[in-house]
Design a protein around this motif. Structure first.
Motif, PDB file in Angstrom:
ATOM      1  N   MET A 194      45.866  86.358  43.790  1.00 41.74           N
ATOM      2  CA  MET A 194      46.337  85.583  42.660  1.00 41.74           C
ATOM      3  C   MET A 194      45.421  84.370  42.472  1.00 41.74           C
ATOM      4  O   MET A 194      45.114  83.661  43.418  1.00 41.74           O
ATOM      5  CB  MET A 194      47.776  85.136  42.904  1.00 41.74           C
ATOM      6  N   THR A 195      45.007  84.138  41.262  1.00 43.86           N
ATOM      7  CA  THR A 195      44.174  82.987  40.933  1.00 43.86           C
ATOM      8  C   THR A 195      45.046  81.906  40.300  1.00 43.86           C
ATOM      9  O   THR A 195      45.817  82.187  39.387  1.00 43.86           O
ATOM     10  CB  THR A 195      43.064  83.390  39.947  1.00 43.86           C
ATOM     11  N   LEU A 196      44.907  80.694  40.790  1.00 47.37           N
ATOM     12  CA  LEU A 196      45.652  79.576  40.216  1.00 47.37           C
ATOM     13  C   LEU A 196      44.823  78.919  39.123  1.00 47.37           C
ATOM     14  O   LEU A 196      43.648  78.643  39.311  1.00 47.37           O
ATOM     15  CB  LEU A 196      45.981  78.542  41.294  1.00 47.37           C
ATOM     16  N   THR A 197      45.438  78.682  37.997  1.00 50.31           N
ATOM     17  CA  THR A 197      44.775  78.019  36.886  1.00 50.31           C
ATOM     18  C   THR A 197      45.393  76.640  36.708  1.00 50.31           C
ATOM     19  O   THR A 197      46.601  76.536  36.462  1.00 50.31           O
ATOM     20  CB  THR A 197      44.941  78.835  35.579  1.00 50.31           C
ATOM     21  N   PRO A 198      44.587  75.599  36.868  1.00 47.95           N
ATOM     22  CA  PRO A 198      45.167  74.250  36.708  1.00 47.95           C
ATOM     23  C   PRO A 198      45.563  73.991  35.262  1.00 47.95           C
ATOM     24  O   PRO A 198      44.957  74.517  34.321  1.00 47.95           O
ATOM     25  CB  PRO A 198      44.037  73.311  37.127  1.00 47.95           C
ATOM     26  N   CYS A 199      46.596  73.206  35.098  1.00 47.88           N
ATOM     27  CA  CYS A 199      47.041  72.790  33.772  1.00 47.88           C
ATOM     28  C   CYS A 199      46.160  71.630  33.335  1.00 47.88           C
ATOM     29  O   CYS A 199      46.055  70.629  34.035  1.00 47.88           O
ATOM     30  CB  CYS A 199      48.503  72.352  33.842  1.00 47.88           C
ATOM     31  N   ARG A 200      45.509  71.744  32.216  1.00 46.73           N
ATOM     32  CA  ARG A 200      44.651  70.682  31.703  1.00 46.73           C
ATOM     33  C   ARG A 200      45.461  69.823  30.739  1.00 46.73           C
ATOM     34  O   ARG A 200      46.231  70.341  29.929  1.00 46.73           O
ATOM     35  CB  ARG A 200      43.446  71.275  30.966  1.00 46.73           C
ATOM     36  N   TRP A 201      45.275  68.527  30.820  1.00 43.31           N
ATOM     37  CA  TRP A 201      45.981  67.582  29.968  1.00 43.31           C
ATOM     38  C   TRP A 201      45.079  67.138  28.832  1.00 43.31           C
ATOM     39  O   TRP A 201      43.879  66.975  29.009  1.00 43.31           O
ATOM     40  CB  TRP A 201      46.417  66.361  30.793  1.00 43.31           C
ATOM     41  N   THR A 202      45.645  66.926  27.677  1.00 50.35           N
ATOM     42  CA  THR A 202      44.902  66.376  26.546  1.00 50.35           C
ATOM     43  C   THR A 202      44.952  64.852  26.629  1.00 50.35           C
ATOM     44  O   THR A 202      45.755  64.284  27.382  1.00 50.35           O
ATOM     45  CB  THR A 202      45.514  66.818  25.198  1.00 50.35           C
ATOM     46  N   LEU A 203      44.133  64.210  25.831  1.00 52.51           N
ATOM     47  CA  LEU A 203      44.192  62.748  25.755  1.00 52.51           C
ATOM     48  C   LEU A 203      45.564  62.293  25.274  1.00 52.51           C
ATOM     49  O   LEU A 203      46.112  61.314  25.783  1.00 52.51           O
ATOM     50  CB  LEU A 203      43.102  62.212  24.818  1.00 52.51           C
ATOM     51  N   ASP A 204      46.130  63.018  24.313  1.00 57.74           N
ATOM     52  CA  ASP A 204      47.448  62.663  23.812  1.00 57.74           C
ATOM     53  C   ASP A 204      48.510  62.790  24.910  1.00 57.74           C
ATOM     54  O   ASP A 204      49.360  61.908  25.065  1.00 57.74           O
ATOM     55  CB  ASP A 204      47.812  63.537  22.607  1.00 57.74           C
ATOM     56  N   ASP A 205      48.457  63.880  25.697  1.00 56.23           N
ATOM     57  CA  ASP A 205      49.383  64.039  26.827  1.00 56.23           C
ATOM     58  C   ASP A 205      49.260  62.854  27.783  1.00 56.23           C
ATOM     59  O   ASP A 205      50.262  62.281  28.222  1.00 56.23           O
ATOM     60  CB  ASP A 205      49.064  65.310  27.636  1.00 56.23           C
ATOM     61  N   TYR A 206      48.038  62.515  28.105  1.00 56.25           N
ATOM     62  CA  TYR A 206      47.753  61.439  29.060  1.00 56.25           C
ATOM     63  C   TYR A 206      48.291  60.104  28.537  1.00 56.25           C
ATOM     64  O   TYR A 206      48.954  59.363  29.264  1.00 56.25           O
ATOM     65  CB  TYR A 206      46.245  61.389  29.286  1.00 56.25           C
ATOM     66  N   HIS A 207      48.038  59.812  27.267  1.00 55.18           N
ATOM     67  CA  HIS A 207      48.529  58.564  26.672  1.00 55.18           C
ATOM     68  C   HIS A 207      50.059  58.526  26.637  1.00 55.18           C
ATOM     69  O   HIS A 207      50.663  57.467  26.847  1.00 55.18           O
ATOM     70  CB  HIS A 207      47.953  58.372  25.274  1.00 55.18           C
ATOM     71  N   GLN A 208      50.681  59.670  26.390  1.00 55.34           N
ATOM     72  CA  GLN A 208      52.148  59.722  26.402  1.00 55.34           C
ATOM     73  C   GLN A 208      52.689  59.459  27.804  1.00 55.34           C
ATOM     74  O   GLN A 208      53.696  58.775  27.968  1.00 55.34           O
ATOM     75  CB  GLN A 208      52.638  61.069  25.880  1.00 55.34           C
ATOM     76  N   MET A 209      52.014  59.984  28.831  1.00 53.80           N
ATOM     77  CA  MET A 209      52.440  59.721  30.211  1.00 53.80           C
ATOM     78  C   MET A 209      52.308  58.239  30.550  1.00 53.80           C
ATOM     79  O   MET A 209      53.190  57.662  31.197  1.00 53.80           O
ATOM     80  CB  MET A 209      51.609  60.550  31.193  1.00 53.80           C
ATOM     81  N   ILE A 210      51.230  57.628  30.088  1.00 54.60           N
ATOM     82  CA  ILE A 210      51.035  56.197  30.325  1.00 54.60           C
ATOM     83  C   ILE A 210      52.132  55.406  29.616  1.00 54.60           C
ATOM     84  O   ILE A 210      52.761  54.530  30.210  1.00 54.60           O
ATOM     85  CB  ILE A 210      49.629  55.752  29.861  1.00 54.60           C
ATOM     86  N   ALA A 211      52.369  55.723  28.347  1.00 54.32           N
ATOM     87  CA  ALA A 211      53.384  55.006  27.566  1.00 54.32           C
ATOM     88  C   ALA A 211      54.782  55.170  28.161  1.00 54.32           C
ATOM     89  O   ALA A 211      55.593  54.241  28.122  1.00 54.32           O
ATOM     90  CB  ALA A 211      53.370  55.490  26.116  1.00 54.32           C
ATOM     91  N   ALA A 212      55.052  56.330  28.730  1.00 50.33           N
ATOM     92  CA  ALA A 212      56.370  56.590  29.325  1.00 50.33           C
ATOM     93  C   ALA A 212      56.513  55.981  30.719  1.00 50.33           C
ATOM     94  O   ALA A 212      57.596  56.018  31.297  1.00 50.33           O
ATOM     95  CB  ALA A 212      56.621  58.098  29.391  1.00 50.33           C
ATOM     96  N   GLY A 213      55.429  55.449  31.255  1.00 44.82           N
ATOM     97  CA  GLY A 213      55.477  54.832  32.573  1.00 44.82           C
ATOM     98  C   GLY A 213      55.358  55.803  33.727  1.00 44.82           C
ATOM     99  O   GLY A 213      55.511  55.416  34.892  1.00 44.82           O
ATOM    100  N   ILE A 214      55.069  57.058  33.441  1.00 46.48           N
ATOM    101  CA  ILE A 214      54.968  58.080  34.489  1.00 46.48           C
ATOM    102  C   ILE A 214      53.847  57.760  35.475  1.00 46.48           C
ATOM    103  O   ILE A 214      53.971  58.019  36.670  1.00 46.48           O
ATOM    104  CB  ILE A 214      54.760  59.479  33.860  1.00 46.48           C
ATOM    105  N   LEU A 215      52.770  57.171  34.986  1.00 43.24           N
ATOM    106  CA  LEU A 215      51.611  56.888  35.842  1.00 43.24           C
ATOM    107  C   LEU A 215      51.520  55.411  36.238  1.00 43.24           C
ATOM    108  O   LEU A 215      50.489  54.971  36.743  1.00 43.24           O
ATOM    109  CB  LEU A 215      50.323  57.322  35.120  1.00 43.24           C
ATOM    110  N   ALA A 216      52.600  54.665  36.038  1.00 43.71           N
ATOM    111  CA  ALA A 216      52.575  53.209  36.235  1.00 43.71           C
ATOM    112  C   ALA A 216      52.167  52.795  37.641  1.00 43.71           C
ATOM    113  O   ALA A 216      51.486  51.792  37.818  1.00 43.71           O
ATOM    114  CB  ALA A 216      53.932  52.611  35.888  1.00 43.71           C
ATOM    115  N   ASP A 217      52.566  53.532  38.643  1.00 44.12           N
ATOM    116  CA  ASP A 217      52.263  53.156  40.027  1.00 44.12           C
ATOM    117  C   ASP A 217      51.063  53.903  40.590  1.00 44.12           C
ATOM    118  O   ASP A 217      50.845  53.906  41.796  1.00 44.12           O
ATOM    119  CB  ASP A 217      53.482  53.408  40.915  1.00 44.12           C
TER     120      ASP A 217
END
Length: 183
Positions: free
Chosen positions: A1-24
């Motif tokens: 089985m080959t694992l394929t990483p999930c790639r994030w878009t800039l919009d996804d990344y900015h939404q995570m930042i805005a939501a505080g998911i990456l705050a720490d």
């Protein structure tokens, strides 16, 4: 089985930042992958701060010096170079981080991040068309200069341990290579 990483878009990344998911987390987005950033050691902090101050003095009114701030690149990357010399667009940067066309020079200080800076970031910056990219290798006391991006690779790579260097866009500014990494 080959694992394929999930790639994030800039919009996804900015939404995570805005939501505080990456705050720490001290992270950056590289080719759609959220990557942990290495903590800065004392020499890294000292020399990058000293160079940024030297550049601010030399470039007053001609460019803006940003330290450890994001730049937005078209390939789902939002790295945070140690030093970015960018167009002085003032409040335009309230709407977005600098884009490749706004960047004059990127500088990374490397100790534990040398492989990432030389192999991963150099390709990302070359694909984005960043004309002038420097890596200060603190362990080996050398400056690696990347120039002339073409087809996702830098065509010129020079290693300096002494002498002087000038940024491509500011050839009237001369920096002592040794001062970038030595007392």
């Amino acid at each position: 089985m080959t694992l394929t990483p999930c790639r994030w878009t800039l919009d996804d990344y900015h939404q995570m930042i805005a939501a505080g998911i990456l705050a720490d987390r001290h992270v950056e987005l590289l080719d759609g992958v959220i990557v942990e950033m290495s903590p800065e050691g004392i020499p890294h902090s000292y020399f990058s701060d000293r160079l940024a101050n030297d550049l601010r003095t030399a470039l007053v009114g001609r460019a803006q010096v940003r330290e450890a701030k994001p730049i937005t690149l078209p390939d789902a990357s939002e790295p945070e170079p140690d030093i970015a010399i960018v167009e002085p667009l003032d409040d335009v940067y309230l709407d977005h981080h600098p884009y490749p066309e706004n960047v004059f020079l990127l500088i990374e200080y490397a100790d534990s991040s040398l492989t990432k800076d030389l192999e991963i970031k150099s390709k990302i910056y070359a694909r984005a068309g960043i004309e002038d990219y420097w890596v200060v290798d603190l362990k080996n006391q050398r400056l690696i200069v990347f120039r002339s991006p073409d087809l996702g690779e830098y065509q010129q790579r020079n290693t300096l341990t002494s002498g002087t260097i000038s940024p491509l866009m500011f050839s009237n500014i001369t920096l002592q290579v040794a001062r970038l990494m030595k007392r």
